[in-house]
Design a protein around this motif. Structure first.
Motif, PDB file in Angstrom:
ATOM      1  N   CYS A  38       0.756  -1.204   0.016  1.00 23.86           N
ATOM      2  CA  CYS A  38      -0.079   0.012   0.064  1.00 23.86           C
ATOM      3  C   CYS A  38       0.983   1.345   0.110  1.00 23.86           C
ATOM      4  O   CYS A  38       0.534   2.261  -0.773  1.00 23.86           O
ATOM      5  CB  CYS A  38      -0.879  -0.006   1.199  1.00 23.86           C
ATOM      6  N   GLN A  49      -4.461   2.278  -7.547  1.00 26.04           N
ATOM      7  CA  GLN A  49      -5.431   2.380  -6.373  1.00 26.04           C
ATOM      8  C   GLN A  49      -4.480   1.267  -5.357  1.00 26.04           C
ATOM      9  O   GLN A  49      -4.019   0.178  -5.748  1.00 26.04           O
ATOM     10  CB  GLN A  49      -6.571   1.753  -6.767  1.00 26.04           C
ATOM     11  N   TYR A  52      -5.881  -2.355  -0.664  1.00 27.03           N
ATOM     12  CA  TYR A  52      -6.380  -2.205   0.687  1.00 27.03           C
ATOM     13  C   TYR A  52      -6.909  -3.573   0.884  1.00 27.03           C
ATOM     14  O   TYR A  52      -6.928  -4.171   2.056  1.00 27.03           O
ATOM     15  CB  TYR A  52      -7.411  -1.080   0.762  1.00 27.03           C
ATOM     16  N   ARG A  53      -7.513  -4.177  -0.148  1.00 28.15           N
ATOM     17  CA  ARG A  53      -8.256  -5.514   0.206  1.00 28.15           C
ATOM     18  C   ARG A  53      -7.289  -6.602   0.528  1.00 28.15           C
ATOM     19  O   ARG A  53      -8.006  -7.740   0.539  1.00 28.15           O
ATOM     20  CB  ARG A  53      -9.238  -5.673  -0.761  1.00 28.15           C
ATOM     21  N   THR A  58      -5.028  -3.311   6.105  1.00 23.74           N
ATOM     22  CA  THR A  58      -5.039  -2.580   5.384  1.00 23.74           C
ATOM     23  C   THR A  58      -6.342  -2.107   5.079  1.00 23.74           C
ATOM     24  O   THR A  58      -6.563  -0.756   4.716  1.00 23.74           O
ATOM     25  CB  THR A  58      -4.209  -2.792   3.855  1.00 23.74           C
ATOM     26  N   ARG A  59      -7.428  -2.838   4.932  1.00 24.20           N
ATOM     27  CA  ARG A  59      -8.787  -2.376   4.941  1.00 24.20           C
ATOM     28  C   ARG A  59      -9.048  -1.575   6.091  1.00 24.20           C
ATOM     29  O   ARG A  59      -9.785  -0.431   5.844  1.00 24.20           O
ATOM     30  CB  ARG A  59      -9.783  -3.624   5.011  1.00 24.20           C
ATOM     31  N   SER A  62      -7.452   1.847   5.590  1.00 22.11           N
ATOM     32  CA  SER A  62      -7.819   2.480   4.075  1.00 22.11           C
ATOM     33  C   SER A  62      -7.968   4.179   4.214  1.00 22.11           C
ATOM     34  O   SER A  62      -7.900   4.843   3.553  1.00 22.11           O
ATOM     35  CB  SER A  62      -8.821   1.492   3.360  1.00 22.11           C
ATOM     36  N   ASP A  63      -8.875   4.245   5.360  1.00 17.11           N
ATOM     37  CA  ASP A  63      -9.229   5.745   5.467  1.00 17.11           C
ATOM     38  C   ASP A  63      -8.004   6.658   5.820  1.00 17.11           C
ATOM     39  O   ASP A  63      -7.907   7.698   5.274  1.00 17.11           O
ATOM     40  CB  ASP A  63     -10.308   5.785   6.580  1.00 17.11           C
TER      41      ASP A  63
END
Length: 194
Positions: A38, A49, A52-53, A58-59, A62-63
């Motif tokens: 990431c 992109q 994140y997934r 990382t999810r 993500s914000d």
């Protein structure tokens, strides 16, 4: 948000762990890898992109990655102990990968005690031979040092057979020990058993 990414999860360090511990270590490593990916994608100018997934961590973050208001800081803990040098260097490299920098140089230095160089007995002067006889075998041969013939230097001494040492000392046990002590000095100087 504060995330602790655990410690060293290298395979070499987990050989004593059971199957579940090894599975957990592999999961931690894959999560850290996803986190590094990431960061790598965010630094690249290709407009990709971030993945994140790829992991739960990382999810959740993500914000923080996407927000202009977020400040991301990576903190690494290193050890001053020489036994943990590999772990400390690994931690610093991981932090550099997150930051997107590389070490300018990679220098390794072995810490070795300086080896005392033994001088080969064949290079001893007449005085050095006399001094050695005085201290050899715990000083027991000292009374015989004065009976060394003039010109007995290291070159002559290393050629003496066992019988000559026994004759020189007038004692078989002492002569044998003196002969063996000289052979130890020769081997220590890298001269074999001559």
């Amino acid at each position: 948000t504060l995330v602790d990414c655990a410690g060293s999860e290298r395979r070499e360090d987990t050989t004593q762990h059971d199957a579940q511990s090894r599975k957990d270590a592999a999961e931690i490593n894959s999560t850290i890898f996803a986190l590094k990916e990431c960061f790598r994608v965010m630094r690249s100018s290709k407009g990709q992109q971030p993945p994140y997934r790829d992991s739960l961590l990382t999810r959740v973050l993500s914000d923080s990655f996407a927000s202009d208001q977020a400040l991301i800081v990576a903190i690494g803990t290193v050890s001053p102990s020489a036994t943990d040098t590999e772990h400390s260097i690994g931690t610093l490299r991981a932090l550099q990968q997150l930051q997107g920098t590389q070490m300018i140089f990679d220098e390794r230095e072995d810490v070795v005690k300086p080896k005392q160089i033994e001088i080969h007995p064949r290079t001893w002067s007449e005085l050095e031979v006399r001094q050695w006889v005085e201290v050899a075998v715990g000083g027991r041969a000292k009374p015989h040092a004065s009976s060394l013939t003039k010109g007995t230097d290291g070159k002559n001494l290393v050629r003496w057979p066992l019988q000559r040492f026994i004759q020189f000392c007038g004692d078989e046990e002492l002569g044998t020990k003196l002969y063996e002590d000289l052979r130890v000095k020769i081997r220590a100087a890298g001269g074999g058993g001559a």
